[in-house]
Design an enzyme around this catalytic site. Sequence first.
Site, mmCIF file in Angstrom:
data_model
loop_
_atom_site.group_PDB
_atom_site.id
_atom_site.type_symbol
_atom_site.label_atom_id
_atom_site.label_comp_id
_atom_site.label_asym_id
_atom_site.label_seq_id
_atom_site.Cartn_x
_atom_site.Cartn_y
_atom_site.Cartn_z
ATOM 1 N N TRP A 129 -54.078 72.180 2.138
ATOM 2 C CA TRP A 129 -53.442 72.044 3.450
ATOM 3 C C TRP A 129 -52.193 71.159 3.397
ATOM 4 C CZ3 TRP A 129 -58.367 70.648 2.122
ATOM 5 C CH2 TRP A 129 -58.608 69.300 1.948
ATOM 6 N N ARG A 130 -51.871 70.659 2.192
ATOM 7 C CA ARG A 130 -50.656 69.836 2.089
ATOM 8 C C ARG A 130 -49.420 70.677 1.827
ATOM 9 N NH1 ARG A 130 -52.969 64.648 -1.051
ATOM 10 N NH2 ARG A 130 -53.654 63.542 0.813
ATOM 11 N N GLU A 185 -57.837 69.091 9.392
ATOM 12 C CA GLU A 185 -58.150 67.769 9.955
ATOM 13 C C GLU A 185 -59.526 67.734 10.605
ATOM 14 O OE1 GLU A 185 -56.815 64.861 9.675
ATOM 15 O OE2 GLU A 185 -55.261 65.676 8.384
ATOM 16 N N GLN A 233 -65.493 65.623 9.098
ATOM 17 C CA GLN A 233 -66.938 65.745 8.949
ATOM 18 C C GLN A 233 -67.434 65.298 7.592
ATOM 19 O OE1 GLN A 233 -66.452 67.035 12.344
ATOM 20 N NE2 GLN A 233 -68.530 67.006 11.591
ATOM 21 N N THR A 234 -66.542 65.316 6.607
ATOM 22 C CA THR A 234 -67.065 65.309 5.249
ATOM 23 C C THR A 234 -66.025 64.782 4.273
ATOM 24 O OG1 THR A 234 -68.021 66.768 3.603
ATOM 25 C CG2 THR A 234 -66.300 67.727 4.905
ATOM 26 N N LEU A 251 -71.972 71.523 8.031
ATOM 27 C CA LEU A 251 -71.014 70.434 8.218
ATOM 28 C C LEU A 251 -71.524 69.367 9.193
ATOM 29 C CD1 LEU A 251 -67.447 72.039 8.436
ATOM 30 C CD2 LEU A 251 -68.197 70.284 6.855
ATOM 31 N N TYR A 261 -55.898 60.162 16.617
ATOM 32 C CA TYR A 261 -55.734 60.286 15.165
ATOM 33 C C TYR A 261 -55.288 61.710 14.788
ATOM 34 C CZ TYR A 261 -56.807 61.643 10.521
ATOM 35 O OH TYR A 261 -56.677 62.223 9.286
ATOM 36 N N ASP A 306 -56.844 55.987 10.523
ATOM 37 C CA ASP A 306 -58.226 56.403 10.258
ATOM 38 C C ASP A 306 -58.914 55.283 9.470
ATOM 39 O OD1 ASP A 306 -57.199 56.568 7.722
ATOM 40 O OD2 ASP A 306 -58.081 58.529 7.275
ATOM 41 N N CYS A 321 -57.716 47.159 -7.769
ATOM 42 C CA CYS A 321 -56.718 46.094 -7.589
ATOM 43 C C CYS A 321 -55.885 45.866 -8.851
ATOM 44 C CB CYS A 321 -57.394 44.791 -7.186
ATOM 45 S SG CYS A 321 -58.336 44.958 -5.661
ATOM 46 N N CYS A 373 -51.029 41.151 -1.460
ATOM 47 C CA CYS A 373 -52.250 41.511 -0.722
ATOM 48 C C CYS A 373 -53.059 40.246 -0.413
ATOM 49 C CB CYS A 373 -53.084 42.486 -1.558
ATOM 50 S SG CYS A 373 -54.701 42.796 -0.826
ATOM 51 N N SER A 414 -75.995 60.931 12.837
ATOM 52 C CA SER A 414 -75.261 59.671 12.987
ATOM 53 C C SER A 414 -76.098 58.553 13.619
ATOM 54 C CB SER A 414 -73.972 59.901 13.757
ATOM 55 O OG SER A 414 -74.273 60.521 14.972
HETATM 56 S S1 SF4 Z 1 -54.371 46.658 -1.278
HETATM 57 FE FE1 SF4 Z 1 -55.310 44.763 -1.993
HETATM 58 S S2 SF4 Z 1 -57.523 45.139 -1.928
HETATM 59 FE FE2 SF4 Z 1 -56.486 47.119 -1.802
HETATM 60 S S3 SF4 Z 1 -56.395 47.830 -3.930
HETATM 61 FE FE3 SF4 Z 1 -54.471 46.776 -3.505
HETATM 62 S S4 SF4 Z 1 -54.821 44.666 -4.177
HETATM 63 FE FE4 SF4 Z 1 -56.820 45.633 -3.999
#
Ligand code: SF4
Length: 348
Positions: free
Chosen positions: A20-21, A33, A38-39, A76, A116, A134, A195, A204, A299
Amino acid sequence: MNFSGEIINWYQLHKRDLPWRNTTDPYIIWLSEIIMQQTRVEQGTPYFNRFAETFPTVSDFASATEDEILKLWQGLGYYSRGRNMHHTAQMVMEEHAGYFPNKYSELLKLKGVGEYTAAAISSFSNNEAQAVVDGNVFRLLSRYFGIDTPINTGAGKKLFTVLANELMDKNQAGTYNQAVMEFGSLQCKPVNPNCSVCPLISSCQAYQQSRIQELPVKLKAKKVRNRFFNYIVLKREDQFLIHKLQSNDIWQNLHQFPLIETEFATDASNIIQSENFTSQFGNKIILKKVHQPVKHLLSHQKLHAQFIEIEPNVDYKSIPKNYFFAGEQVLKELAQPKLIFEFLKKFF
Ligand code: SF4
Protein backbone atom coordinates in the site's frame (compact mmCIF):
# COMPACT_ATOMS: atom_id res chain seq x y z
CA MET A 1 20.12 17.50 11.06
CA ASN A 2 16.80 18.12 12.82
CA PHE A 3 14.38 15.45 14.14
CA SER A 4 12.29 15.08 10.96
CA GLY A 5 15.40 15.11 8.75
CA GLU A 6 16.97 12.27 10.77
CA ILE A 7 13.77 10.25 10.71
CA ILE A 8 13.22 10.67 6.94
CA ASN A 9 16.85 9.84 6.26
CA TRP A 10 16.56 6.66 8.31
CA TYR A 11 13.29 5.78 6.55
CA GLN A 12 14.82 6.03 3.07
CA LEU A 13 17.44 3.47 4.11
CA HIS A 14 15.32 1.05 6.15
CA LYS A 15 11.68 1.19 5.03
CA ARG A 16 9.82 -2.01 4.23
CA ASP A 17 8.38 -2.44 0.77
CA LEU A 18 4.69 -2.71 1.66
CA PRO A 19 2.07 -3.02 -1.10
CA TRP A 20 0.00 0.00 0.00
CA ARG A 21 3.05 2.28 -0.05
CA ASN A 22 3.21 2.27 -3.84
CA THR A 23 -0.06 4.09 -4.38
CA THR A 24 -1.68 7.47 -3.78
CA ASP A 25 -5.20 6.02 -4.23
CA PRO A 26 -7.05 7.08 -1.03
CA TYR A 27 -9.38 4.06 -1.27
CA ILE A 28 -6.47 1.56 -1.25
CA ILE A 29 -4.76 3.48 1.57
CA TRP A 30 -8.03 3.46 3.54
CA LEU A 31 -8.26 -0.34 3.10
CA SER A 32 -4.74 -0.82 4.39
CA GLU A 33 -5.17 1.56 7.32
CA ILE A 34 -8.36 -0.01 8.63
CA ILE A 35 -6.99 -3.54 8.24
CA MET A 36 -3.67 -2.68 9.89
CA GLN A 37 -5.45 -1.20 12.92
CA GLN A 38 -6.45 -4.76 13.70
CA THR A 39 -3.22 -6.60 13.42
CA ARG A 40 0.52 -6.67 12.80
CA VAL A 41 1.84 -6.04 9.29
CA GLU A 42 2.86 -9.68 8.69
CA GLN A 43 -0.59 -10.98 9.57
CA GLY A 44 -2.51 -8.14 7.98
CA THR A 45 -0.79 -8.10 4.57
CA PRO A 46 -2.56 -11.24 3.22
CA TYR A 47 -5.90 -9.70 4.31
CA PHE A 48 -5.03 -6.45 2.56
CA ASN A 49 -4.07 -8.32 -0.62
CA ARG A 50 -7.30 -10.32 -0.60
CA PHE A 51 -9.44 -7.21 -0.11
CA ALA A 52 -7.56 -5.19 -2.77
CA GLU A 53 -7.84 -8.05 -5.27
CA THR A 54 -11.49 -8.83 -4.58
CA PHE A 55 -12.57 -5.18 -4.42
CA PRO A 56 -10.13 -3.13 -6.53
CA THR A 57 -12.36 -0.03 -6.39
CA VAL A 58 -14.63 1.51 -3.80
CA SER A 59 -17.54 0.77 -6.12
CA ASP A 60 -16.72 -2.97 -5.99
CA PHE A 61 -16.55 -2.79 -2.21
CA ALA A 62 -19.84 -0.91 -1.92
CA SER A 63 -21.73 -3.39 -4.07
CA ALA A 64 -20.51 -6.48 -2.18
CA THR A 65 -22.82 -8.09 0.37
CA GLU A 66 -22.07 -7.70 4.06
CA ASP A 67 -21.58 -11.46 4.30
CA GLU A 68 -18.89 -11.34 1.57
CA ILE A 69 -17.05 -8.62 3.46
CA LEU A 70 -17.32 -10.33 6.82
CA LYS A 71 -16.13 -13.57 5.29
CA LEU A 72 -12.94 -11.89 3.98
CA TRP A 73 -12.60 -10.12 7.32
CA GLN A 74 -12.93 -13.39 9.24
CA GLY A 75 -10.15 -13.80 11.79
CA LEU A 76 -9.27 -10.11 12.09
CA GLY A 77 -11.58 -9.45 15.06
CA TYR A 78 -13.45 -6.18 15.78
CA TYR A 79 -16.05 -7.12 13.16
CA SER A 80 -17.87 -3.81 13.56
CA ARG A 81 -14.96 -2.25 11.65
CA GLY A 82 -15.64 -4.53 8.68
CA ARG A 83 -19.30 -3.51 8.77
CA ASN A 84 -18.40 0.19 9.11
CA MET A 85 -16.19 -0.11 6.04
CA HIS A 86 -19.15 -1.35 4.06
CA HIS A 87 -21.25 1.65 5.16
CA THR A 88 -18.37 3.99 4.35
CA ALA A 89 -17.96 2.60 0.84
CA GLN A 90 -21.68 3.01 0.21
CA MET A 91 -21.55 6.56 1.56
CA VAL A 92 -18.66 7.38 -0.80
CA MET A 93 -20.72 6.12 -3.73
CA GLU A 94 -23.77 8.17 -2.70
CA GLU A 95 -22.22 11.39 -1.43
CA HIS A 96 -18.92 11.61 -3.33
CA ALA A 97 -19.98 10.09 -6.67
CA GLY A 98 -17.61 7.17 -6.12
CA TYR A 99 -14.49 9.34 -5.59
CA PHE A 100 -12.90 8.43 -2.28
CA PRO A 101 -12.13 11.73 -0.46
CA ASN A 102 -8.48 12.66 0.13
CA LYS A 103 -8.98 15.77 2.31
CA TYR A 104 -8.65 15.49 6.09
CA SER A 105 -11.89 17.36 6.85
CA GLU A 106 -13.91 15.24 4.37
CA LEU A 107 -12.38 11.99 5.56
CA LEU A 108 -13.32 12.73 9.18
CA LYS A 109 -17.00 12.65 8.18
CA LEU A 110 -16.76 9.01 7.08
CA LYS A 111 -17.93 6.29 9.42
CA GLY A 112 -15.07 4.51 11.20
CA VAL A 113 -12.51 7.15 10.17
CA GLY A 114 -11.01 8.97 13.15
CA GLU A 115 -8.27 11.58 13.40
CA TYR A 116 -5.43 9.11 12.97
CA THR A 117 -6.88 7.44 9.86
CA ALA A 118 -7.88 10.77 8.30
CA ALA A 119 -4.35 12.11 8.85
CA ALA A 120 -2.81 8.97 7.36
CA ILE A 121 -5.01 8.90 4.24
CA SER A 122 -4.83 12.65 3.54
CA SER A 123 -1.08 12.86 3.98
CA PHE A 124 -0.21 9.65 2.07
CA SER A 125 -2.54 10.37 -0.85
CA ASN A 126 -2.53 14.17 -0.97
CA ASN A 127 0.51 15.26 1.06
CA GLU A 128 -1.79 17.20 3.39
CA ALA A 129 0.10 18.42 6.47
CA GLN A 130 -1.72 16.47 9.19
CA ALA A 131 0.52 14.54 11.57
CA VAL A 132 -0.38 10.95 12.40
CA VAL A 133 -0.28 10.01 16.06
CA ASP A 134 -0.50 6.25 16.57
CA GLY A 135 1.04 4.01 19.23
CA ASN A 136 4.42 4.09 17.46
CA VAL A 137 4.48 7.89 17.37
CA PHE A 138 3.38 8.21 21.02
CA ARG A 139 6.21 5.91 22.07
CA LEU A 140 8.90 7.58 19.99
CA LEU A 141 7.99 11.14 21.02
CA SER A 142 7.51 10.20 24.65
CA ARG A 143 10.97 8.62 24.78
CA TYR A 144 12.82 11.13 22.61
CA PHE A 145 11.53 14.14 24.57
CA GLY A 146 11.32 12.33 27.94
CA ILE A 147 7.59 13.14 28.38
CA ASP A 148 5.73 11.17 31.04
CA THR A 149 2.18 12.46 30.44
CA PRO A 150 0.06 9.29 30.04
CA ILE A 151 -0.57 8.66 26.34
CA ASN A 152 -4.09 7.28 26.86
CA THR A 153 -5.53 10.47 28.40
CA GLY A 154 -7.10 13.49 26.72
CA ALA A 155 -4.22 15.69 27.88
CA GLY A 156 -1.66 13.22 26.54
CA LYS A 157 -3.32 12.90 23.16
CA LYS A 158 -3.48 16.69 22.80
CA LEU A 159 0.10 17.23 23.86
CA PHE A 160 1.55 14.59 21.52
CA THR A 161 -0.64 15.68 18.60
CA VAL A 162 0.55 19.30 18.89
CA LEU A 163 4.15 18.14 19.17
CA ALA A 164 3.86 15.78 16.19
CA ASN A 165 2.43 18.58 14.04
CA GLU A 166 5.23 20.95 15.07
CA LEU A 167 7.89 18.40 14.18
CA MET A 168 6.39 17.48 10.82
CA ASP A 169 8.20 18.44 7.61
CA LYS A 170 5.24 20.15 5.93
CA ASN A 171 6.76 19.89 2.46
CA GLN A 172 6.84 16.11 2.62
CA ALA A 173 4.01 15.36 5.02
CA GLY A 174 3.25 11.90 3.63
CA THR A 175 6.85 10.73 3.75
CA TYR A 176 7.35 12.19 7.24
CA ASN A 177 4.27 10.39 8.56
CA GLN A 178 5.30 7.07 7.00
CA ALA A 179 8.81 7.58 8.37
CA VAL A 180 7.84 8.39 11.94
CA MET A 181 5.52 5.37 12.16
CA GLU A 182 8.08 3.04 10.59
CA PHE A 183 10.77 4.35 12.93
CA GLY A 184 8.58 3.65 15.96
CA SER A 185 7.68 0.22 14.64
CA LEU A 186 11.15 -1.05 13.65
CA GLN A 187 13.69 1.08 15.48
CA CYS A 188 12.16 2.50 18.69
CA LYS A 189 10.30 -0.77 19.43
CA PRO A 190 8.23 -1.28 22.58
CA VAL A 191 10.69 -3.83 23.97
CA ASN A 192 14.45 -3.74 23.28
CA PRO A 193 14.64 -0.66 21.04
CA ASN A 194 17.74 -0.61 18.80
CA CYS A 195 19.37 2.29 20.63
CA SER A 196 22.93 1.28 19.75
CA VAL A 197 22.28 1.99 16.05
CA CYS A 198 19.79 4.85 16.53
CA PRO A 199 20.54 8.16 14.77
CA LEU A 200 18.76 10.01 17.61
CA ILE A 201 20.79 8.51 20.46
CA SER A 202 22.77 11.63 21.37
CA SER A 203 19.64 13.74 21.90
CA CYS A 204 17.16 11.07 23.11
CA GLN A 205 16.09 11.96 26.66
CA ALA A 206 14.96 8.46 27.57
CA TYR A 207 18.30 7.00 26.52
CA GLN A 208 20.37 9.72 28.16
CA GLN A 209 18.43 9.44 31.44
CA SER A 210 18.05 5.61 31.36
CA ARG A 211 14.24 5.88 31.34
CA ILE A 212 13.47 3.73 28.28
CA GLN A 213 11.57 1.10 30.30
CA GLU A 214 9.42 3.78 31.97
CA LEU A 215 8.27 5.51 28.80
CA PRO A 216 5.70 5.92 27.43
CA VAL A 217 3.41 6.04 30.49
CA LYS A 218 -0.01 4.45 30.09
CA LEU A 219 -2.85 4.41 32.62
CA LYS A 220 -4.12 0.95 33.55
CA ALA A 221 -6.64 -0.53 31.13
CA LYS A 222 -10.24 -1.39 32.00
CA LYS A 223 -10.83 -4.63 33.93
CA VAL A 224 -11.30 -7.71 31.77
CA ARG A 225 -14.73 -9.34 31.97
CA ASN A 226 -14.85 -13.16 32.15
CA ARG A 227 -17.67 -14.84 30.20
CA PHE A 228 -18.59 -18.52 30.01
CA PHE A 229 -19.85 -19.73 26.64
CA ASN A 230 -21.32 -23.21 26.19
CA TYR A 231 -21.70 -23.98 22.50
CA ILE A 232 -24.11 -26.74 21.53
CA VAL A 233 -22.71 -28.67 18.57
CA LEU A 234 -25.50 -30.50 16.79
CA LYS A 235 -24.48 -32.30 13.59
CA ARG A 236 -27.08 -33.99 11.43
CA GLU A 237 -26.16 -35.66 8.14
CA ASP A 238 -22.95 -33.61 7.78
CA GLN A 239 -24.71 -30.35 8.55
CA PHE A 240 -24.34 -28.21 11.67
CA LEU A 241 -27.07 -26.28 13.44
CA ILE A 242 -26.09 -22.59 13.41
CA HIS A 243 -27.64 -19.14 13.58
CA LYS A 244 -26.79 -15.57 12.71
CA LEU A 245 -26.06 -13.27 15.65
CA GLN A 246 -28.47 -10.36 15.70
CA SER A 247 -27.91 -8.61 19.03
CA ASN A 248 -25.56 -5.72 19.72
CA ASP A 249 -23.25 -7.98 21.66
CA ILE A 250 -19.91 -9.10 20.19
CA TRP A 251 -19.81 -10.61 16.67
CA GLN A 252 -23.02 -9.09 15.37
CA ASN A 253 -24.07 -10.68 12.03
CA LEU A 254 -21.56 -13.54 12.27
CA HIS A 255 -22.68 -17.17 12.45
CA GLN A 256 -22.19 -19.51 15.35
CA PHE A 257 -23.54 -22.63 17.05
CA PRO A 258 -26.42 -22.30 19.53
CA LEU A 259 -24.98 -20.70 22.64
CA ILE A 260 -25.87 -21.00 26.30
CA GLU A 261 -24.03 -18.43 28.37
CA THR A 262 -23.59 -19.10 32.07
CA GLU A 263 -22.26 -16.99 34.93
CA PHE A 264 -19.60 -19.54 35.87
CA ALA A 265 -17.91 -22.57 34.33
CA THR A 266 -20.66 -25.21 34.30
CA ASP A 267 -20.60 -28.98 33.68
CA ALA A 268 -22.03 -30.10 30.33
CA SER A 269 -24.40 -32.47 32.19
CA ASN A 270 -25.87 -29.47 34.04
CA ILE A 271 -26.10 -27.43 30.84
CA ILE A 272 -28.25 -30.05 29.09
CA GLN A 273 -30.61 -30.14 32.07
CA SER A 274 -30.98 -26.36 32.25
CA GLU A 275 -34.24 -24.77 31.17
CA ASN A 276 -32.47 -22.67 28.59
CA PHE A 277 -31.29 -25.88 26.92
CA THR A 278 -34.39 -28.08 27.28
CA SER A 279 -36.64 -25.32 25.96
CA GLN A 280 -34.63 -25.34 22.73
CA PHE A 281 -33.74 -29.01 22.31
CA GLY A 282 -36.02 -31.07 24.54
CA ASN A 283 -35.10 -33.17 27.56
CA LYS A 284 -34.08 -36.52 26.09
CA ILE A 285 -30.68 -35.49 24.90
CA ILE A 286 -27.66 -37.76 24.83
CA LEU A 287 -24.23 -36.19 25.21
CA LYS A 288 -21.85 -37.26 22.49
CA LYS A 289 -18.62 -35.49 23.42
CA VAL A 290 -17.48 -32.63 25.60
CA HIS A 291 -14.35 -30.94 24.24
CA GLN A 292 -11.57 -29.45 26.35
CA PRO A 293 -12.52 -25.85 27.25
CA VAL A 294 -10.69 -23.14 25.28
CA LYS A 295 -9.94 -19.54 26.19
CA HIS A 296 -10.38 -16.70 23.73
CA LEU A 297 -9.24 -13.14 24.44
CA LEU A 298 -11.00 -10.04 23.18
CA SER A 299 -10.01 -6.48 24.04
CA HIS A 300 -11.94 -6.32 27.34
CA GLN A 301 -13.37 -9.81 27.59
CA LYS A 302 -11.98 -13.25 28.28
CA LEU A 303 -14.20 -15.96 26.84
CA HIS A 304 -14.12 -19.44 28.37
CA ALA A 305 -15.69 -21.63 25.71
CA GLN A 306 -16.89 -25.18 26.06
CA PHE A 307 -18.11 -27.12 23.00
CA ILE A 308 -20.74 -29.71 23.84
CA GLU A 309 -21.55 -32.20 21.08
CA ILE A 310 -24.96 -33.82 21.35
CA GLU A 311 -26.64 -36.65 19.49
CA PRO A 312 -29.17 -35.43 16.90
CA ASN A 313 -32.14 -36.96 18.80
CA VAL A 314 -33.49 -33.51 19.65
CA ASP A 315 -37.03 -32.20 19.64
CA TYR A 316 -36.89 -30.37 16.30
CA LYS A 317 -40.20 -28.62 16.88
CA SER A 318 -38.79 -26.57 19.76
CA ILE A 319 -35.64 -25.41 17.98
CA PRO A 320 -35.74 -21.59 17.57
CA LYS A 321 -36.97 -20.48 14.15
CA ASN A 322 -33.82 -18.53 13.27
CA TYR A 323 -31.58 -21.60 13.62
CA PHE A 324 -30.72 -23.53 10.48
CA PHE A 325 -28.52 -26.40 9.30
CA ALA A 326 -25.46 -25.64 7.15
CA GLY A 327 -23.10 -28.04 5.42
CA GLU A 328 -19.42 -27.55 4.59
CA GLN A 329 -20.00 -25.53 1.40
CA VAL A 330 -22.42 -23.11 3.05
CA LEU A 331 -20.18 -22.73 6.10
CA LYS A 332 -17.34 -21.73 3.80
CA GLU A 333 -19.42 -18.79 2.58
CA LEU A 334 -20.63 -17.59 5.99
CA ALA A 335 -18.52 -15.49 8.33
CA GLN A 336 -17.96 -17.01 11.75
CA PRO A 337 -16.05 -15.85 14.84
CA LYS A 338 -12.49 -17.21 14.92
CA LEU A 339 -13.43 -19.35 17.93
CA ILE A 340 -16.01 -21.23 15.82
CA PHE A 341 -14.12 -21.66 12.57
CA GLU A 342 -11.00 -22.84 14.40
CA PHE A 343 -13.08 -25.42 16.24
CA LEU A 344 -14.63 -26.63 12.96
CA LYS A 345 -11.21 -26.73 11.28
CA LYS A 346 -9.73 -28.77 14.11
CA PHE A 347 -12.46 -31.30 14.71
CA PHE A 348 -14.45 -31.70 11.49
S1 SF4 B 1 14.66 7.10 20.06
FE1 SF4 B 1 15.76 6.79 21.97
S2 SF4 B 1 14.79 5.01 22.93
FE2 SF4 B 1 14.18 5.05 20.78
S3 SF4 B 1 15.67 3.73 19.75
FE3 SF4 B 1 16.43 5.83 19.59
S4 SF4 B 1 17.79 6.07 21.36
FE4 SF4 B 1 16.54 4.26 21.74
